[in-house]
Design an enzyme around this catalytic site. Structure first.
Site, short mmCIF file in Angstrom:
data_model
loop_
_atom_site.label_atom_id
_atom_site.label_comp_id
_atom_site.label_asym_id
_atom_site.label_seq_id
_atom_site.Cartn_x
_atom_site.Cartn_y
_atom_site.Cartn_z
N SER A 161 -47.61 -62.23 95.71
CA SER A 161 -47.00 -61.33 95.97
C SER A 161 -47.97 -60.12 94.92
O SER A 161 -47.07 -58.74 95.45
CB SER A 161 -45.66 -61.72 95.24
N GLY A 198 -3.11 -59.62 109.66
CA GLY A 198 -2.78 -60.84 110.43
C GLY A 198 -3.47 -61.19 111.55
O GLY A 198 -5.12 -61.36 112.32
N CYS A 233 -41.77 -52.47 107.11
CA CYS A 233 -42.02 -53.42 107.78
C CYS A 233 -42.10 -54.24 106.20
O CYS A 233 -43.47 -54.18 105.45
CB CYS A 233 -42.82 -53.91 108.55
N THR A 272 -31.05 -61.23 98.87
CA THR A 272 -29.69 -62.25 98.55
C THR A 272 -29.19 -61.54 98.37
O THR A 272 -29.17 -61.60 97.12
CB THR A 272 -29.60 -63.66 99.71
N SER A 273 -27.41 -62.09 98.17
CA SER A 273 -27.20 -62.49 96.19
C SER A 273 -27.81 -63.02 95.72
O SER A 273 -27.40 -62.89 94.28
CB SER A 273 -25.65 -62.80 97.04
N GLN A 319 5.05 -59.46 96.87
CA GLN A 319 3.48 -59.56 96.34
C GLN A 319 1.92 -60.30 96.43
O GLN A 319 0.93 -59.44 96.21
CB GLN A 319 4.55 -60.37 95.07
N GLU A 348 -32.29 -57.10 102.13
CA GLU A 348 -32.99 -56.01 100.60
C GLU A 348 -32.94 -57.23 99.75
O GLU A 348 -32.38 -56.63 98.31
CB GLU A 348 -32.34 -54.87 100.75
N GLU A 407 -41.01 -61.18 106.88
CA GLU A 407 -42.02 -62.09 108.04
C GLU A 407 -40.81 -63.35 108.11
O GLU A 407 -40.13 -63.62 107.46
CB GLU A 407 -43.12 -62.62 107.43
#
Length: 409
Positions: free
Chosen positions: A184, A365, A128, A391-392, A304, A389, A131
């Protein structure tokens, strides 16, 4: 010259094939059902526990593989089967890593076995951290842990969100603020034992993907845990906080990691392996479809436009796997991530999964847009890999800061 090889050894191949067999025979046939039910697949967890796949012994064997490849190889195969079910199997691992990364030997020996239970009484665990107002911004965390010296207890109050196994877990690992002035760096991790009063499940989320994995809020209302449940112990915490205060006072000194970041650093390559498994599964479906689907009198792979997409998909998957393997090898051998290699692996693999699954839908498709074919579900599942965990965008920030030494915002 030292021997160098990309080939798995005999034991690693045996584990890979064993896990792949479980994914093919047990997970895949049940994937669509549990995605629709949006429930934890307890029967599959029990079957995994029965054969020893969901167990502390198996996790420990892979975690301590000296090559570092045990976890990513097994993880890729599970997520090749189905991401939602696989996350239900692997979700406990994040809490276990939280204890392994921050706990004492006694705490590891006491709590990690309880996270899994046994074949007759399967348990899960939860980590956890996030938040409602503190996801990527861990400095904004509001959950507090206050030490009651007279009783040698910590009192926890706050709300956690996006928690895998939240509320249904036997053991919860909770990151909380112990010194708000340190941001932090003033965080610590705590074990909340089963049945502790004051911990409850809040909202259960209905998700876009990975729907067989339980995700919910965890509410902490006056939760009291013994002093022994502070991961690492109070002496170690006091020393770390003292270093952090000195660093804050002088503006220099060593970097101090907080409890959540220590866990995420250790788990990022494993998340990359999850993404590789999902991407590979979608690619294989698309490849087989392209070879058998005919349009204008010939298989669509003869075009292709389709063939080149498949070539790019496979190239990205292999590149992502190599980044994951490198980071995993570095981690287990104590090599520092001087270029944020863990974040690189998670970033590239996560974005590969989103790209490859989208291409698979396109190749199929209209069929790819229906639930009659699994790529629709895989595409929904893949969306999580660029979000949870870290973001990019956060991964790019970590990489840029590591490379430059500049606190880029």
């Amino acid at each position: 010259m030292a021997e160098f090889s990309f080939e798995l050894d005999e034991e690693q191949r045996a584990v890979r094939d064993w896990v792949h067999g479980f994914a093919a025979d047990v997970i895949r046939p049940a994937a669509a059902e549990w995605d629709e039910r949006e429930e934890t697949p307890w029967p599959i967890l029990r079957e995994a526990a029965r054969i020893g796949l969901y167990s502390l012994d198996f996790y420990a064997q892979q975690y301590f593989d000296p090559t570092g490849l045990g976890i990513p190889v097994a993880t890729e195969e599970l997520f090749w089967g189905d991401a939602g079910i696989a996350l239900s199997i692997m979700g406990t691992g994040l809490a276990a890593v939280g204890v392994l990364a921050n706990g004492t030997e006694e705490q590891v020996g006491t709590w990690v076995p309880q996270m899994y239970g046994d074949a007759d009484d399967v348990k899960v665990a939860a980590f956890c951290s996030s938040e409602p107002d503190a996801g990527s911004d861990v400095a904004a965390m509001r959950t507090r842990a206050v030490y009651d010296e007279a009783k040698d207890e910590w009192v926890l109050n706050g709300t956690k969100t996006w928690v895998t196994n939240g509320g249904i877990a036997h053991v919860h690992v909770v990151v909380a603020v112990v010194d708000p002035e340190l941001g932090s760096r003033g965080h610590a991790s705590f074990i909340v034992p089963p049945g502790t009063p004051g911990l409850s499940q809040g909202q259960k989320f209905k998700k876009h993907g990975i729907r067989a994995s339980h995700t919910a809020e965890v509410v902490l209302d006056g939760v009291r845990v013994p002093g022994s449940c502070l991961l690492g112990g109070k002496d170690k915490l006091d020393e770390r906080l003292a270093r952090a205060r000195e660093r804050a006072r002088t503006g220099g000194g060593e970097r101090v990691r907080n409890a959540a970041m220590a866990t995420f650093e250790a788990s990022r390559p494993a998340v990359g392996a999850m993404a590789v498994g999902t991407a590979r599964a979608a690619y294989e479906v698309a490849l087989e479809y392209a070879k058998t689907r005919t349009q204008f009198g010939r298989p669509i792979i003869d075009n292709q436009g389709v063939a080149f997409q498949l070539a790019d998909m496979r190239t990205r998957i292999d590149a992502a796997r190599l980044l994951v393997w490198r980071a995993s090898w570095m981690a287990v051998n104590g090599r520092p991530f001087t270029a944020a290699e863990g974040s690189m692996s998670k970033l590239f693999a996560g974005e590969t999964a989103r790209t490859v699954t989208a291409q698979a839908v396109q190749i199929l498709g209209g069929n790819g847009f229906t639930r009659d074919y699994p790529v629709e579900r895989m595409h929904r599942d893949a969306a999580i890999y660029t979000i949870f965990e870290g973001t990019s965008e956060i991964q790019r920030l970590v990489i840029a800061r590591t490379l430059s030494g500049v606190h880029i915002r």
